[in-house]
Design a protein around this motif. Structure first.
Motif, PDB file in Angstrom:
ATOM      1  N   UNK A   1      47.853  -1.147  32.864  1.00 30.24           N
ATOM      2  CA  UNK A   1      46.952  -0.793  31.755  1.00 30.24           C
ATOM      3  C   UNK A   1      45.975   0.312  32.143  1.00 30.24           C
ATOM      4  N   UNK A   2      45.522   0.310  33.387  1.00 26.44           N
ATOM      5  CA  UNK A   2      44.470   1.269  33.737  1.00 26.44           C
ATOM      6  C   UNK A   2      45.016   2.686  33.860  1.00 26.44           C
ATOM      7  N   UNK A   3      46.337   2.841  34.022  1.00 28.98           N
ATOM      8  CA  UNK A   3      46.869   4.201  34.141  1.00 28.98           C
ATOM      9  C   UNK A   3      47.612   4.655  32.884  1.00 28.98           C
ATOM     10  N   UNK A   4      47.765   3.756  31.919  1.00 31.69           N
ATOM     11  CA  UNK A   4      48.594   4.087  30.752  1.00 31.69           C
ATOM     12  C   UNK A   4      47.885   5.056  29.801  1.00 31.69           C
ATOM     13  N   UNK A   5      48.689   5.923  29.173  1.00 35.09           N
ATOM     14  CA  UNK A   5      48.162   6.813  28.121  1.00 35.09           C
ATOM     15  C   UNK A   5      48.230   6.093  26.779  1.00 35.09           C
ATOM     16  N   UNK A   6      49.296   5.336  26.600  1.00 37.84           N
ATOM     17  CA  UNK A   6      49.472   4.586  25.360  1.00 37.84           C
ATOM     18  C   UNK A   6      49.928   3.170  25.707  1.00 37.84           C
ATOM     19  N   UNK A   7      49.651   2.253  24.787  1.00 38.72           N
ATOM     20  CA  UNK A   7      50.106   0.896  25.038  1.00 38.72           C
ATOM     21  C   UNK A   7      50.862   0.358  23.832  1.00 38.72           C
ATOM     22  N   UNK A   8      51.692  -0.615  24.117  1.00 38.56           N
ATOM     23  CA  UNK A   8      52.378  -1.336  23.041  1.00 38.56           C
ATOM     24  C   UNK A   8      51.807  -2.747  23.046  1.00 38.56           C
ATOM     25  N   UNK A   9      51.305  -3.174  21.893  1.00 39.39           N
ATOM     26  CA  UNK A   9      50.707  -4.507  21.829  1.00 39.39           C
ATOM     27  C   UNK A   9      51.518  -5.389  20.880  1.00 39.39           C
ATOM     28  N   UNK A  10      51.684  -6.651  21.254  1.00 38.04           N
ATOM     29  CA  UNK A  10      52.353  -7.586  20.350  1.00 38.04           C
ATOM     30  C   UNK A  10      51.284  -8.313  19.533  1.00 38.04           C
TER      31      UNK A  10
ATOM     32  N   UNK B   1      42.556  -6.414  28.115  1.00 36.43           N
ATOM     33  CA  UNK B   1      42.380  -5.527  26.952  1.00 36.43           C
ATOM     34  C   UNK B   1      41.896  -6.318  25.744  1.00 36.43           C
ATOM     35  N   UNK B   2      40.783  -5.835  25.171  1.00 34.38           N
ATOM     36  CA  UNK B   2      40.261  -6.434  23.958  1.00 34.38           C
ATOM     37  C   UNK B   2      40.463  -5.478  22.795  1.00 34.38           C
ATOM     38  N   UNK B   3      40.946  -5.988  21.684  1.00 34.77           N
ATOM     39  CA  UNK B   3      41.146  -5.174  20.483  1.00 34.77           C
ATOM     40  C   UNK B   3      40.176  -5.680  19.427  1.00 34.77           C
ATOM     41  N   UNK B   4      39.215  -4.800  19.032  1.00 34.89           N
ATOM     42  CA  UNK B   4      38.260  -5.189  17.987  1.00 34.89           C
ATOM     43  C   UNK B   4      38.448  -4.248  16.804  1.00 34.89           C
ATOM     44  N   UNK B   5      39.153  -4.732  15.794  1.00 38.02           N
ATOM     45  CA  UNK B   5      39.425  -3.906  14.608  1.00 38.02           C
ATOM     46  C   UNK B   5      39.945  -2.518  14.975  1.00 38.02           C
TER      47      UNK B   5
ATOM     48  N   UNK C   1      57.936  12.165  33.182  1.00 42.39           N
ATOM     49  CA  UNK C   1      56.762  11.833  34.009  1.00 42.39           C
ATOM     50  C   UNK C   1      55.446  12.244  33.382  1.00 42.39           C
ATOM     51  N   UNK C   2      55.485  12.612  32.096  1.00 46.53           N
ATOM     52  CA  UNK C   2      54.265  13.094  31.436  1.00 46.53           C
ATOM     53  C   UNK C   2      53.551  12.003  30.635  1.00 46.53           C
ATOM     54  N   UNK C   3      54.126  10.809  30.582  1.00 44.46           N
ATOM     55  CA  UNK C   3      53.530   9.764  29.753  1.00 44.46           C
ATOM     56  C   UNK C   3      53.698   8.414  30.440  1.00 44.46           C
TER      57      UNK C   3
ATOM     58  N   UNK D   1      45.476   4.681  24.214  1.00 42.75           N
ATOM     59  CA  UNK D   1      44.548   3.884  25.019  1.00 42.75           C
ATOM     60  C   UNK D   1      43.087   4.268  24.796  1.00 42.75           C
ATOM     61  N   UNK D   2      42.853   5.417  24.148  1.00 42.48           N
ATOM     62  CA  UNK D   2      41.456   5.768  23.883  1.00 42.48           C
ATOM     63  C   UNK D   2      41.068   5.485  22.427  1.00 42.48           C
ATOM     64  N   UNK D   3      41.836   4.653  21.750  1.00 44.04           N
ATOM     65  CA  UNK D   3      41.536   4.327  20.346  1.00 44.04           C
ATOM     66  C   UNK D   3      40.177   3.626  20.225  1.00 44.04           C
ATOM     67  N   UNK D   4      39.535   3.840  19.086  1.00 44.42           N
ATOM     68  CA  UNK D   4      38.236   3.205  18.848  1.00 44.42           C
ATOM     69  C   UNK D   4      38.425   1.692  18.708  1.00 44.42           C
ATOM     70  N   UNK D   5      37.563   0.932  19.374  1.00 43.05           N
ATOM     71  CA  UNK D   5      37.645  -0.529  19.275  1.00 43.05           C
ATOM     72  C   UNK D   5      38.539  -1.154  20.341  1.00 43.05           C
ATOM     73  N   UNK D   6      39.113  -0.314  21.189  1.00 41.89           N
ATOM     74  CA  UNK D   6      39.994  -0.830  22.245  1.00 41.89           C
ATOM     75  C   UNK D   6      39.242  -0.762  23.581  1.00 41.89           C
ATOM     76  N   UNK D   7      39.133  -1.908  24.226  1.00 43.09           N
ATOM     77  CA  UNK D   7      38.371  -1.953  25.475  1.00 43.09           C
ATOM     78  C   UNK D   7      39.285  -2.395  26.614  1.00 43.09           C
TER      79      UNK D   7
END
Lengths: 379, 400
Positions: free
Chosen positions: A162-171, A207-211, A117-119, A186-192
């Protein structure tokens, strides 16, 4: 052939039903819908204590390693109780894919945290243009200038949890043209992430991924297995989501039967009117056909027929869920159109479910094309 | 479509020229953001007042009371042009509901007192018909009006009162007698919402917005001169008005351009490759099927309206129109949901308020799709449920 929950699954399901009844009144559902977070962290921790978060995972990551029947049992009760916690997003979708990844360094570290329950995780796969097809991906993973690092670019729609996730998996599509999946903070630079509240109160995100720069070892798969594994994971998730929908449909039928037996108009209970009796029968028929296709899909999990049966199930839940939802509102009349009764909340849950992960139109096309391909192959 | 005669062409041009300049930005925004048969209140009433000043607010009313004197075809052209321009549909309560009741059953004095405010939009009238125990079975209503000298004293409650929280007037059906058949003891009353003893409670709908209200009466004094028609004869007034509410419709004028927009939406590129939802033959077929339904509604409306002499009501055809128009709107709302898909899923109530500066997700027109789908479920419930309409229709055809 299994057409109902076995004894162990039934016991578990009964326990779940009681848990949901105790924790989730309709008032609680409404309050969570309107809360900032959209679910209760306290409930999530209780899920962890009950072992719900580890059900499908192997024992070496702290899970219980049980079959999908247990996940269906949970989902049915969650659907019946209008549960809003991101269970399917974290455990079934993202967790399901992670558990099948080649990259065991990632799964061995992350799954125990998820189980405890920690992630929280989410799986970002749907795109505007994909219309339900997980292999139709525009997002890209290209080499960056730094070492083996990769740059992720693209946009994903209505990512559940997405709004509660700590990490995401993207295809995303790699430079060799193959599909892969990548783990990103989820707090990576360029991730909105733009948080969304869906019509049924569920939370999601655009979710937008910019570089977004990630290291090469964030890739889940190494040998081209990503596409097949992603599809398998989504098929399993659809089985579980259909069980959620069936729980909601069963509850709508129960509420409608009660209402028609007690609501008096023209001096009699409205259940006296034949046109409404037939409507209730048709709603029951819709529920039972869905239940049959749910078990039909469950039986062939792991075989080559699974995808086809799941597509039939999803198409069925699309039309049957829509019918039962609409008719439950109609039978309740004006009060069914309000927030004051739970009927509308179930109706909205089924409406959202139909549109997620490939709507009825998508599944029909998928099945038709598959059939055409089989005919061509046979010739 | 047939080529219009010279008079119609000129008439259409006149309407179009006015509509090009008359509505403000806010009014057009309200028109765009309409997701229910009841458009946003404030801007719609502002538009009502502009049309009143132009003399075009009540095309169905008699000329001497503020009508336009237009032919049936001209009224349809007006509705078509209003829909094309995207102005909000006027709220029906003043002009289609209470207005016809006063015109048909009111005394000269009552007409002079009440009609001007309905027409100008200075007043907004809400409907007090349904009660918690009287929905489909409206005649079972219990809200009591006891005689006391020159007044009635009102006790009870009403529900599904659309925009009751915005109204300054109400027309209501109340019980003045419990003798005889339930229909026989009902009276039609007009009241002020600021009479002492009235309380209004808004009800939140499926889209998260308050549109309907519950209204409670405790010892509310209503002067007897506010009664329309005779005591205990209110049912006749209500029946007359309900048939007005159901007939004389122009849903086709709304549906035809809406379907055009939906076709355009289905052809929008989904990504750089240029593919669209309309590439799917199945979607094309569904659009075509819907178009046939839409045309059937449009031409049934036009046929009923054309064959109706002035002041007549359409009888059982009113039930038929109510059924087919509500069901085609629901079918439209479903196909729209399937075409827009994921983009329809976030419910964005705040961004959809008129004048909101909250930026939502995606195109504004996509944001409207989910609330429209949810709200349109009410179309087969309100104004006499479709089950009740089918019973009325069956009764009429079996009796003939």
């Amino acid at each position: 052939m299994q057409y109902q929950y076995n004894e162990e699954q039934s016991q578990f399901k009964d326990m779940l039903r009681k848990f949901v009844q105790d924790k989730y009144g309709y008032d609680c559902h409404l309050a969570l819908c309107k809360s900032e977070q959209g679910y209760s962290e306290e409930h999530w921790q209780q899920f962890a204590e009950l072992g719900l978060l580890g059900l499908p995972f192997s024992e070496n990551v702290g899970g219980l390693g049980v079959d999908s029947g247990f996940l269906m049992a949970i989902a049915e009760e969650f659907g019946r109780g209008l549960v809003l916690e991101p269970y399917i997003a974290t455990v079934v979708l993202a967790g399901g894919l992670l558990a099948k990844a080649d990259n065991s360094d990632l799964s061995n570290v992350l799954l125990p945290k998820l189980v405890a329950g920690d992630l929280k995780l989410c799986l970002a796969w749907e795109e505007r243009a994909s219309r339900g097809n997980p292999l139709d991906v525009n997002a890209t993973a290209t080499r960056s200038h730094i070492g083996d690092n990769l740059l992720i670019n693209g946009e994903k729609c209505v990512v559940l949890g997405a709004s509660s996730a700590d990490k995401l998996i993207v295809t995303a599509v790699a430079e060799d043209g193959g599909l892969n999946a990548y783990l990103i903070d989820c707090d990576a630079v360029g991730l909105h992430v733009q948080a969304q509240t869906l019509a049924d109160g569920q939370r999601a995100g655009q979710i937008r991924f910019c570089n977004v720069e990630i290291s090469a070892d964030a890739a889940l798969f190494s040998d081209g297995k990503a596409a097949a594994t992603l599809q398998e994971t989504l098929h399993e998730a659809l089985l579980v989501m259909a069980a959620d929908g069936l729980g909601a449909m069963d509850q709508l039928l129960a509420l409608s039967l009660d209402y028609c037996k007690t609501r008096q108009q023209f001096g009699v209970p409205i259940a006296t009117f034949q046109t409404l009796q037939h409507r209730l029968s048709d709603m029951m028929i819709a529920c039972e056909k869905t239940r049959s296709l749910l078990w039909a899909a469950f039986q062939v999990q792991g075989s080559s027929e699974f995808g086809e049966r799941v597509a039939m199930l999803k198409a069925q839940i699309g039309s049957a869920g829509r019918y039962v939802g609409q008719q439950a509102v109609q039978l309740h009349g004006g009060i069914g159109m309000t927030e004051e009764l739970s009927v509308g909340a179930y109706f909205k849950r089924l409406t959202v479910l139909d549109l997620l992960c490939g709507n009825r139109d998508y599944q029909l096309n998928y099945l038709a094309q598959r059939q055409t391909q089989l005919t061509v192959d046979a010739a | 479509m047939l080529i219009e005669d010279q008079h119609s062409v000129e008439f259409r041009a006149e309407i179009r020229a006015f509509l090009d300049v008359a509505p403000s930005e806010e009014i057009l925004e309200a028109g765009r953001k309409t997701t229910s048969v009841f458009a946003p209140f404030k801007e719609t009433m502002a538009w009502h007042k502009i049309l009143f000043r132009q003399g075009w607010v009540a095309p169905t009313w008699p000329l001497e009371y503020g009508g336009t004197g237009w032919t049936v075809e001209q009224r349809y052209i007006f509705a078509e042009e209003c829909n094309r321009r995207g102005v909000p549909p006027l709220l029906p309560q003043n002009l289609q509901m209470v207005g016809p009741a006063v015109l048909g059953f009111g005394t000269q004095e009552q007409k002079e007192e009440f009609l001007p405010g309905m027409l100008s939009g200075e007043d907004f009238w809400c409907q007090g018909y349904s009660e918690p125990g009287a929905g489909s079975d409206l005649a079972a209503l219990k809200c009591r009006a006891d005689s006391d000298g020159d007044d009635y004293i009102l006790n009870g409650s009403k529900t599904w009162t659309t925009y009751g929280h915005h109204a300054n007037k109400m027309f209501a059906l109340v019980r003045t007698s419990s003798a005889g058949k339930p229909q026989a003891g009902i009276t039609f009353l007009l009241l002020d919402m600021n009479f002492p003893g009235i309380e209004v409670r808004p009800i939140v709908g499926l889209d998260g917005c308050p549109e309907q209200c519950e209204v409670f009466f405790s010892d509310v004094r209503v002067p007897k001169r506010n009664r329309i028609g005779e005591e205990n004869k209110g049912w006749n007034v209500a029946k007359y008005v309900l048939e007005f509410e159901r007939g004389g419709s122009s849903f086709g004028a709304w549906l035809v351009p809406a379907l055009e927009k939906l076709r355009a939406r289905s052809s929008l590129a989904l990504d750089d490759s240029g593919r669209s939802v309309a590439d799917d033959v199945h979607i094309q077929r569904r659009l075509t099927e819907l178009e046939i339904d839409v045309r059937a509604v449009e031409h049934t409306e036009k046929r009923v309206n054309a064959n109706l002499k002035h002041g007549e009501n359409p009888g059982p055809m009113a039930s038929l129109l109510k059924i087919i128009s509500s069901e085609v709107m629901q079918k439209f709302s479903e196909l729209q949901l399937d075409i827009v898909g994921l983009d329809a899923l976030p419910l964005q109530t705040a961004a959809l308020a008129v004048g909101s500066d909250i930026a939502g997700f995606g195109e504004e027109s996509d944001m409207l799709v989910m609330p429209y789908y949810l709200n349109t479920r009410a179309a087969s419930i309100y104004a006499g449920s479709n089950e009740v309409q089918r019973s009325l229709l069956a009764k009429a055809i079996l009796a003939s």
